[in-house]
Scaffold this active site. Structure first.
Site, PDB file in Angstrom:
ATOM      1  N   GLU A 258      40.261  40.266  50.370  1.00  0.00           N
ATOM      2  CA  GLU A 258      41.729  40.953  50.162  1.00  0.00           C
ATOM      3  C   GLU A 258      41.374  42.481  50.387  1.00  0.00           C
ATOM      4  O   GLU A 258      40.753  43.161  49.864  1.00  0.00           O
ATOM      5  CB  GLU A 258      41.895  40.774  48.564  1.00  0.00           C
ATOM      6  CG  GLU A 258      43.471  40.971  48.692  1.00  0.00           C
ATOM      7  CD  GLU A 258      43.906  42.267  48.548  1.00  0.00           C
ATOM      8  OE1 GLU A 258      44.208  43.052  49.602  1.00  0.00           O
ATOM      9  OE2 GLU A 258      43.930  42.935  47.343  1.00  0.00           O
TER      10      GLU A 258
ATOM     11  N   CYS B 117      46.711  48.484  48.326  1.00  0.00           N
ATOM     12  CA  CYS B 117      46.777  47.880  49.448  1.00  0.00           C
ATOM     13  C   CYS B 117      48.329  47.403  49.890  1.00  0.00           C
ATOM     14  O   CYS B 117      48.565  47.652  51.102  1.00  0.00           O
ATOM     15  CB  CYS B 117      45.802  46.776  49.479  1.00  0.00           C
ATOM     16  SG  CYS B 117      46.024  45.578  48.114  1.00  0.00           S
TER      17      CYS B 117
HETATM   18  P1  NDP Z   1      35.104  50.498  49.999  1.00  0.00           P
HETATM   19  O1  NDP Z   1      35.712  48.873  50.613  1.00  0.00           O
HETATM   20  O2  NDP Z   1      33.809  50.705  50.157  1.00  0.00           O
HETATM   21  O3  NDP Z   1      34.839  49.611  48.199  1.00  0.00           O
HETATM   22  C1  NDP Z   1      35.126  48.448  47.610  1.00  0.00           C
HETATM   23  C2  NDP Z   1      34.079  47.802  47.229  1.00  0.00           C
HETATM   24  O4  NDP Z   1      33.096  47.343  48.064  1.00  0.00           O
HETATM   25  C3  NDP Z   1      33.172  48.531  46.094  1.00  0.00           C
HETATM   26  O5  NDP Z   1      32.807  47.828  45.034  1.00  0.00           O
HETATM   27  C4  NDP Z   1      32.113  49.083  47.035  1.00  0.00           C
HETATM   28  O6  NDP Z   1      30.907  49.332  46.332  1.00  0.00           O
HETATM   29  C5  NDP Z   1      31.673  47.834  48.056  1.00  0.00           C
HETATM   30  N1  NDP Z   1      31.182  48.151  49.167  1.00  0.00           N
HETATM   31  C6  NDP Z   1      31.560  48.887  50.218  1.00  0.00           C
HETATM   32  N2  NDP Z   1      30.689  48.891  51.048  1.00  0.00           N
HETATM   33  C7  NDP Z   1      29.970  47.568  50.975  1.00  0.00           C
HETATM   34  C8  NDP Z   1      29.085  46.845  51.927  1.00  0.00           C
HETATM   35  N3  NDP Z   1      28.736  47.347  52.938  1.00  0.00           N
HETATM   36  N4  NDP Z   1      28.557  45.721  51.086  1.00  0.00           N
HETATM   37  C9  NDP Z   1      28.793  45.144  49.908  1.00  0.00           C
HETATM   38  N5  NDP Z   1      29.734  46.132  49.137  1.00  0.00           N
HETATM   39  C10 NDP Z   1      30.245  47.114  49.698  1.00  0.00           C
HETATM   40  O7  NDP Z   1      36.024  51.211  49.412  1.00  0.00           O
HETATM   41  P2  NDP Z   1      36.208  52.909  49.214  1.00  0.00           P
HETATM   42  O8  NDP Z   1      36.118  53.015  47.693  1.00  0.00           O
HETATM   43  O9  NDP Z   1      35.271  53.537  50.109  1.00  0.00           O
HETATM   44  O10 NDP Z   1      37.728  53.277  49.855  1.00  0.00           O
HETATM   45  C11 NDP Z   1      37.806  53.255  51.236  1.00  0.00           C
HETATM   46  C12 NDP Z   1      38.935  52.722  51.853  1.00  0.00           C
HETATM   47  O11 NDP Z   1      39.005  51.416  51.544  1.00  0.00           O
HETATM   48  C13 NDP Z   1      40.268  53.331  51.100  1.00  0.00           C
HETATM   49  O12 NDP Z   1      40.834  54.575  51.509  1.00  0.00           O
HETATM   50  C14 NDP Z   1      41.305  52.009  51.243  1.00  0.00           C
HETATM   51  O13 NDP Z   1      41.670  52.161  52.679  1.00  0.00           O
HETATM   52  C15 NDP Z   1      40.484  51.007  51.284  1.00  0.00           C
HETATM   53  N6  NDP Z   1      40.339  50.475  50.007  1.00  0.00           N
HETATM   54  C16 NDP Z   1      41.343  49.014  50.038  1.00  0.00           C
HETATM   55  C17 NDP Z   1      41.395  48.665  48.586  1.00  0.00           C
HETATM   56  C18 NDP Z   1      42.426  47.432  48.591  1.00  0.00           C
HETATM   57  O14 NDP Z   1      43.109  47.346  47.445  1.00  0.00           O
HETATM   58  N7  NDP Z   1      42.379  46.386  49.566  1.00  0.00           N
HETATM   59  C19 NDP Z   1      40.714  48.798  47.498  1.00  0.00           C
HETATM   60  C20 NDP Z   1      40.001  50.162  47.896  1.00  0.00           C
HETATM   61  C21 NDP Z   1      39.652  50.696  49.041  1.00  0.00           C
HETATM   62  P3  NDP Z   1      30.577  50.931  46.120  1.00  0.00           P
HETATM   63  O15 NDP Z   1      31.692  51.600  45.341  1.00  0.00           O
HETATM   64  O16 NDP Z   1      29.373  50.891  45.379  1.00  0.00           O
HETATM   65  O17 NDP Z   1      30.411  51.491  47.485  1.00  0.00           O
END
Ligand code: NDP
Length: 455
Positions: free
Chosen positions: A228, A262
């Site tokens: 998602e 999102c």
């Molecule tokens: P991320 O996608 O980086 O984080 C979401 C989750 O994924 C966190 O638990 C994060 O861990 C983990 N994660 C990140 N990179 C990896 C990887 N390479 N391998 C495995 N797990 C990973 O979101 P951000 O917090 O950096 O937000 C950035 C952007 O993402 C936002 O501006 C928005 O555009 C989008 N976003 C979308 C969401 C949605 O509801 N669809 C929710 C949040 C963000 P960790 O925090 O430890 O990096």
């Protein structure tokens, strides 16, 4: 490495957590697997009883959880209470319906008996984001656990307190000790966890890059994923729209969770004929919301969840303006130590600008004027994303036709802001991800849909 919880309102470090060593994380997966060997034989009514207890704990402590969310990621406390309550409703919904959703389905063939049965998959890894730190977890965990699975949670690094609180809810509700566990790990450890032979599937909510990384690894290991990811939901304001309603729905859709959702409304595709009037009404609505300390019960918009995310959002706004977008409201970073960003409205947004092409994960609206319905539909679909969308029109037949036949997204709402509803499937197409959460579709993502054929 330590995982730090930083208050985005004050910049203060709230707590520091030692990251688990890889061996400790692997051991937790082993223990979760042990727990599910018994759990998958527990009858549904017993599972449901524990889920209802979890709902009770969520309701009883909603304000505490809301304060935790406010402190860790800036969610206004009244939204946090609503979020905890929505999680409770999710627990009850699957307590009430899981058995029915997963009842064996007879299918007539030439066999004496043939049917489909739904067995749990095993330990599911949930990689979750910070924006709805409770809801995103429960909307996976309530159906996942009711289906007989165990869960290990790798939560976003800025909400470790929420991650531990959720683990405690499952423990206090009386679920088997290791059935739901939090892994206090950074994203660097996720690949190794996916490799663990007892991890059978992964669900991720978050950004495209995170989704790609997890899906690549899971794909290489041939493990099921549900993703998602982001969205850039278009709201089509047609020439026959009730413009007061359009402005209200648009502002509500854009500002949900201080803009960090999102399924927030992001692109407002407005027919030229009603564009000026819509802009005026919309700006009026966007300008009266109360931004401030999320712990204040009156606050409608808190700070953004992290300073770096706020700064990235501002760069998208500045770049769009430098390319010709006009700012009707906001667009200025307040002089405050918190990660605040004001409700902002950009208009004359065009292809090539970040506000058109990218996701704006904050309270920034992008108005894209178009000449007619056909152009509006083309712009709506001119996106790498396909999560939600909305159509505002007085002609419900027109709205229904556009929703069903024209728009490329996982859901379309007519005359209402997009939201998740337990009874309805939720998920996207294109780069918004794949698979579905919620409803009967969601609970069937993490089961083995098994055919039984008795000749
Ligand atoms: P991320 O996608 O980086 O984080 C979401 C989750 O994924 C966190 O638990 C994060 O861990 C983990 N994660 C990140 N990179 C990896 C990887 N390479 N391998 C495995 N797990 C990973 O979101 P951000 O917090 O950096 O937000 C950035 C952007 O993402 C936002 O501006 C928005 O555009 C989008 N976003 C979308 C969401 C949605 O509801 N669809 C929710 C949040 C963000 P960790 O925090 O430890 O990096």
């Amino acid at each position: 490495m330590t995982i730090e919880s930083i208050n985005p309102t004050t910049g203060e470090v709230l707590a520091r957590y030692e990251e688990m060593a890889p061996a400790a994380a692997a051991k937790i997966v082993d223990e979760a697997h042990e727990a599910l060997l018994d759990w998958r034989r527990v009858p549904y009514p017993e599972r449901a009883g524990l889920m209802r207890k979890a709902a009770e704990i969520l309701r009883d402590n909603a304000l505490d959880y809301a304060r935790l969310m406010a402190n860790e990621m800036g969610k206004p406390v009244r939204d946090g209470v609503a979020e905890a309550e929505k999680c409770a409703v999710a627990c009850e919904f699957y307590a009430d319906n899981a058995e029915r959703f997963l009842a064996p389905e007879p299918i007539a063939t030439e066999a004496a008996n043939s049917f489909v049965t739904f067995n749990p998959l095993g330990v599911v890894l949930a990689v979750m984001p910070w924006n709805f730190p409770f809801w995103q977890v429960f909307r996976f965990a309530a159906p996942g656990v009711m289906a007989g699975n165990a869960a290990v949670l790798k939560h976003a690094s800025n909400v470790p307190g929420c991650a531990l609180a959720i683990e405690a809810i499952f423990r206090e509700a009386g679920f088997p000790k290791n059935l739901f566990r939090t892994l206090m790990v950074s994203s660097r450890q996720v690949e190794a966890i996916i490799e663990h032979p007892l991890v059978k599937a992964v669900t991720l909510t978050g950004s495209g890059p995170a989704g790609r990384a997890v899906a690549s690894k899971a794909g290489a290991m041939l493990k099921k994923t549900v993703l998602e990811l982001g969205g850039s939901d278009p709201y089509l304001v047609l020439d026959d729209a009730d413009l007061e309603l359009a402005a209200a729905v648009s502002a509500k859709g854009r500002l949900v969770n201080s803009g960090q959702s999102c399924i927030a409304a992001k692109r407002f595709i407005v027919l030229d004929k009603v564009r000026r009037e819509f802009e005026e009404l919309f700006v009026k609505r966007m300008s009266v919301v109360r931004m401030g300390n999320p712990l204040n019960p009156e606050t409608e918009i808190g700070p953004q969840a992290r300073h770096d995310l706020r700064d990235a959002l501002h760069r998208q706004v500045e770049a769009s303006i430098s390319m010709g977008a006009n700012s009707l409201l906001g667009g200025v970073v307040p002089n405050d130590r918190g990660a605040f960003y004001p409700p902002t409205v950009l208009t004359d947004v065009r292809k090539g600008m970040p506000a058109y092409d990218e996701e704006l994960f904050g309270p920034v609206a992008a108005i894209i004027p178009v000449k007619d319905e056909e152009a509006a539909i083309a712009v709506a679909n001119d996106s790498v994303f396909g999560l939600g969308s909305a159509v505002i029109t007085r002609d419900l037949g027109r709205g229904e036709r556009i929703a069903t036949e024209k728009i490329e997204s996982g859901c379309v709402f007519v005359n209402e802001a997009v939201r998740s509803d337990l009874r309805l499937p939720f998920g996207g197409i294109k780069e918004s991800g794949y698979g579905r959460e919620l409803s009967t579709y969601g609970i069937k993502e993490f089961v083995n849909i098994k055919t039984v054929y008795i000749a």
